[in-house]
Design a protein around this motif. Structure first.
Motif, short mmCIF file in Angstrom:
data_model
loop_
_atom_site.label_atom_id
_atom_site.label_comp_id
_atom_site.label_asym_id
_atom_site.label_seq_id
_atom_site.Cartn_x
_atom_site.Cartn_y
_atom_site.Cartn_z
N GLY A 309 24.23 -1.33 79.15
CA GLY A 309 23.69 -0.66 77.99
C GLY A 309 22.77 -1.54 77.16
N GLY A 310 22.08 -0.92 76.20
CA GLY A 310 21.15 -1.62 75.35
C GLY A 310 21.66 -1.76 73.93
N ALA A 311 21.45 -2.97 73.32
CA ALA A 311 21.90 -3.23 71.95
C ALA A 311 20.76 -3.43 70.98
N THR A 312 19.60 -3.88 71.45
CA THR A 312 18.42 -3.98 70.60
C THR A 312 17.20 -3.52 71.39
N PHE A 313 16.20 -3.05 70.64
CA PHE A 313 14.92 -2.67 71.22
C PHE A 313 13.86 -3.41 70.41
N ARG A 314 13.12 -4.31 71.08
CA ARG A 314 12.18 -5.20 70.38
C ARG A 314 10.76 -4.95 70.86
N VAL A 315 9.85 -4.78 69.89
CA VAL A 315 8.44 -4.50 70.17
C VAL A 315 7.58 -5.59 69.55
N PRO A 316 6.78 -6.31 70.34
CA PRO A 316 5.91 -7.33 69.74
C PRO A 316 4.83 -6.70 68.86
N ILE A 317 4.48 -7.38 67.76
CA ILE A 317 3.47 -6.88 66.84
C ILE A 317 2.57 -8.04 66.42
N ASP A 318 1.30 -7.76 66.28
CA ASP A 318 0.34 -8.80 65.90
C ASP A 318 0.72 -9.41 64.54
N ALA A 319 0.46 -10.70 64.41
CA ALA A 319 0.83 -11.39 63.18
C ALA A 319 0.17 -10.79 61.95
N GLY A 320 -1.03 -10.23 62.11
CA GLY A 320 -1.74 -9.67 60.97
C GLY A 320 -1.50 -8.19 60.76
N ALA A 321 -0.70 -7.56 61.62
CA ALA A 321 -0.46 -6.12 61.52
C ALA A 321 0.70 -5.82 60.57
N VAL A 322 0.69 -4.61 60.02
CA VAL A 322 1.75 -4.14 59.13
C VAL A 322 2.43 -2.94 59.78
N ALA A 323 3.76 -2.98 59.87
CA ALA A 323 4.53 -1.88 60.42
C ALA A 323 5.24 -1.13 59.30
N SER A 324 5.33 0.20 59.42
CA SER A 324 5.97 1.01 58.38
C SER A 324 6.49 2.30 58.99
N ASN A 325 7.19 3.08 58.17
CA ASN A 325 7.67 4.41 58.57
C ASN A 325 8.49 4.36 59.86
N PHE A 326 9.50 3.50 59.89
CA PHE A 326 10.36 3.37 61.07
C PHE A 326 11.17 4.66 61.27
N SER A 327 11.38 5.02 62.52
CA SER A 327 12.20 6.20 62.84
C SER A 327 13.06 5.90 64.05
N PHE A 328 14.20 6.58 64.10
CA PHE A 328 15.15 6.40 65.21
C PHE A 328 15.82 7.73 65.49
#
Length: 744
Positions: A309-328
């Protein structure tokens, strides 16, 4: 992307070496999935209750060794897992529970999709043999057990201490772990109609404009991963609520093999596993431009057979990028076990609570927005439990990091099409529901197509000179006609008559379990009463003359349940066909009634014949599709791709290719006021190039500039075709394409 492919290949190759219990030559194949069936509901009033359902599946053995098929409480037999998914709002998500699995208990072993069967007996599926488990069989709780007891990678199950061992209600002490079945029919008969069957919340079946797909997974001990490509199958359905009950007729999305994630429009789907003796995660990804340099990243992760099974899901993101509006999204409504999301360094990390890992046979969803165009990368799943293999699994996907990944995304829909159907049928899941005794229907042939009506046919008793056609259980024979019979899509001088109540143009099918999949995919078929019948000598007869051919089933017994059926086919040289019923004692297994052109015909869904027949039904060669647009390849810098306009109507001479940096998001601009009903504009009209139509599909080249600074630019493209009379304005439009320019 080449690097990702190499990494994925290396992981798969390593796992092939490490799989500890692989049996050389062992291979199972799903040859049919069909008949998603409703078995009841519970809870609050509609639409706030839960429903229980099951489906039919057929599998066969294309391998070189037999497949063990020992019923529980023996441990070595196939098991089947079930899924129902919904595509809506740019997301594909699982909407059923972590459903109990079917433990297969015997193989009927007949010749079918994998060839000729050598029939070794029910405890082994022989090489070339097939076996069908009907929906009622897969709904039988006596043979349904929890998925958590199964190792999906090795295909192993331990009956000692299992659900079958301790029963429901559970016993305690030595009886719970003695390997002797405690779960019995008295216990399962006390269950409500939903418990342990594939369970879905009704509200999840009511989403407007959604697509639904049901899926099945085959697992059995010792099959190498190289042979598992046909262990997953899915097909489309349309949930329908009427009269206090649900039905799930198949739709135009036929059965396909592979993870159901491939049904997600526009998704890139890749696979990875931990490189040792454990299984696979499939990751689907859709990236949607939001405008202003922002994108929504949506992932669906299908744990097919990873036991840890899976315990984490990791997505690489550029150092200068901004992530928002997380959903699951997961498969329950428990707000206390949601995965949490945060940016950790240069990764977006979704983390599971200990109580809610991503287990096999489930699909979870992860999403966020980022102000960075998609590039090539690896997402990572960390394993939830200890066991063989690496601690993490990498899977190729689109991510907000690295070089911009060129992509083409369809937007909106085209116009100019029309709906009609080439087949009709009614599927009576329960024999008691059959309501066509002492009735009739007729197919009138004209212009190459049928019109269905009540007609005026009457039953004609077999003559004294009538000849016997065939007899026995699951038999058939070919009848030579005294004329050439036209039907939609062809003509024939002979008919195959099966003792199980159907006639077809070609083939030699004798299947006794009706299924919509078998009906639509085989030879052209007239099914007066496809059902498990057992004909005696003289009960199926032929009256043949140049003016009419009558095939009569006269008092043919049901194989089970008692009673008989009387009905008659009447074929005429002008192509007309009558079906007339006498007395029919409804008993035994399912019934299917109707006509199909076969050969992969689109599924129109079950149609209530007795209720709708007075209004008639015009059948045709199939629906006329809307004008459509596709691209031959991704728009990579410095390449030339073809923009393909498809489904161009005959008589059109000129088309227009529209290009713009401006998008009018769905639903677009309605062109009805211009005299183009149903047509919409999704692209600005900055550049409009005409092209000459060269058939139903015409290609226009598009050269992507080799300008690195243009990477990440979205170019909109849409087609229009001019044709006088197609509507008041004389033009129709296609869907649009969002062309994201990238350097790889």
């Amino acid at each position: 992307m080449k690097q990702i492919a190499l990494l994925s290949f290396a992981a798969l190759a390593s796992s092939l070496i490490a799989q500890s219990n692989a049996v050389t030559g062992l291979d199972g194949r799903l040859s049919l999935i069909d008949d998603l069936t409703y078995y009841g509901r519970r809870g609050a009033a509609h639409p706030n209750g839960e429903v229980g359902m099951a489906m039919l599946n057929e599998m066969c053995n294309p391998g070189s060794v037999g497949i063990p098929w020992s019923a529980a409480m023996a441990s070595n037999h196939p098991v089947f897992g079930f899924l129902l998914v919904r595509v809506s709002g740019g997301r594909m998500e699982q909407i059923n529970d972590w459903s109990f699995c079917k433990h297969a208990f015997t193989s009927t072993n007949y010749s079918g999709a994998c060839g000729t069967c050598n029939t070794p007996g029910g405890s082994v599926m022989g090489v070339g043999c097939s076996d069908t488990y009907g929906a009622g069989n897969n709904a039988d709780r006596f043979w349904l057990g929890p998925p958590a007891e199964i190792d999906p990678w090795l295909g192993t199950w331990n009956p000692i201490g299992s659900y079958f061992d301790y029963g429901d209600p559970a016993v305690t002490g030595a009886s719970a772990i003695d390997g002797v079945r405690t779960l019995n029919g008295t216990q399962t008969n006390a269950f409500d109609s939903v418990k342990n069957r594939m369970t879905v919340r009704e509200i999840d079946l009511t989403t407007p404009v959604a697509q639904y797909f049901y899926a099945i997974q085959l697992i059995h001990r010792g099959e190498a991963v190289a042979n598992r490509g046909d262990n997953l199958a899915s097909r489309g359905c349309t949930p329908t609520y009427s009269g206090g009950s649900w039905s799930f007729p198949n739709n135009a999305n036929p059965m396909t093999l592979g993870t159901v994630l491939t049904r997600w429009p526009g998704a890139e789907v890749n696979v990875g596993q931990n490189g040792n003796d454990d299984g696979r995660f499939f990751v689907g990804c859709v990236v949607t431009p939001l405008g202003g340099g922002n994108y929504h990243y949506e992932y669906a992760v299908h744990n097919v057979d990873n036991n840890r099974g899976g315990a984490t899901f990791r997505v690489p993101i550029d150092a200068g990028a901004v992530a928002s509006n997380f959903s699951f999204g997961d498969i329950d409504t428990n707000a206390l076990n949601e995965w949490t999301a945060a940016r950790v360094g240069n990764e977006v990390v979704f983390t599971a609570p200990a109580s809610n890992p991503l287990n096999w046979g489930t699909i979870y969803n992860f999403g966020f927005d980022a102000n960075f165009a998609p590039g090539s990368g690896l997402v990572t799943l960390d394993e939830a439990r200890l066991g063989p293999g690496a601690l993490s699994v990498g899977v190729g996907a689109k991510v907000p990091s690295g070089s911009t990944f060129a992509q083409t995304t369809a937007a909106g829909i085209g116009c100019g099409g029309a709906n009609c159907q080439a087949s009709f049928y009614e599927f009576f899941v329960n024999a008691a529901g059959f309501d066509l005794a002492n009735s009739r229907w007729a197919l009138t042939f004209s212009g190459g197509n049928y019109t269905l009506s009540q007609g005026g046919g009457t039953f004609v008793a077999p003559s004294a000179s009538a000849t016997n056609i065939t007899a026995g259980d699951d038999n058939g024979a070919t009848v030579t006609l005294p004329f050439s019979l036209p039907y939609p899509g062809g003509t024939t001088n002979a008919l195959w008559v099966c003792t199980n109540g159907f006639v077809q143009a070609g083939g030699s099918d004798t299947t006794y379990t009706p299924s919509t999949g078998g009906f639509l995919s085989g030879a052209p078929r007239w099914a007066a009463l496809w059902h498990d019948l057992n004909a005696g000598a003289g009960q199926i007869t032929l009256d043949s003359s140049p003016s009419a051919v009558r095939i009569t089933f006269n008092g043919v017994p049901n194989y089970s349940g008692g009673g008989t059926a009387t009905f008659q086919f009447q074929f005429f040289p002008n192509g007309n066909v009558n079906v007339v019923y006498g007395a029919v004692a409804a008993a035994g297994n399912e019934y299917l009634v109707g006509f199909t052109r076969g050969n992969g015909a689109v599924d129109p869904g079950s149609w209530d014949i007795s209720a709708n027949l007075p209004g008639g039904l015009a059948l045709c060669s199939g629906p006329t599709p809307n004008l459509a647009l596709s691209a031959s390849a991704r728009p990579i810098m410095g390449t030339t791709i073809q923009l393909n306009t498809l489904n161009i109507p005959g008589g059109a001479a000129v088309g227009i290719s529209i290009l713009s940096l401006t998008e009018y998001p769905a639903p677009g601009i309605d062109l009805t006021t211009l005299g183009m009903p149903g047509c919409r504009l999704y692209s600005g009209t900055d550049i409009m190039n005409t092209f000459l139509v060269g058939g139903s599909t015409t290609s226009v080249p598009f050269t992507v500039p080799n300008v690195p600074s243009a990477s990440g630019t979205v170019v909109m493209n849409q087609s229009a075709v001019l044709k006088q009379g197609v509507n008041t304005f004389g033009a129709i439009t296609s869907n649009a394409l969002q062309l994201l320019l990238g350097i790889n």
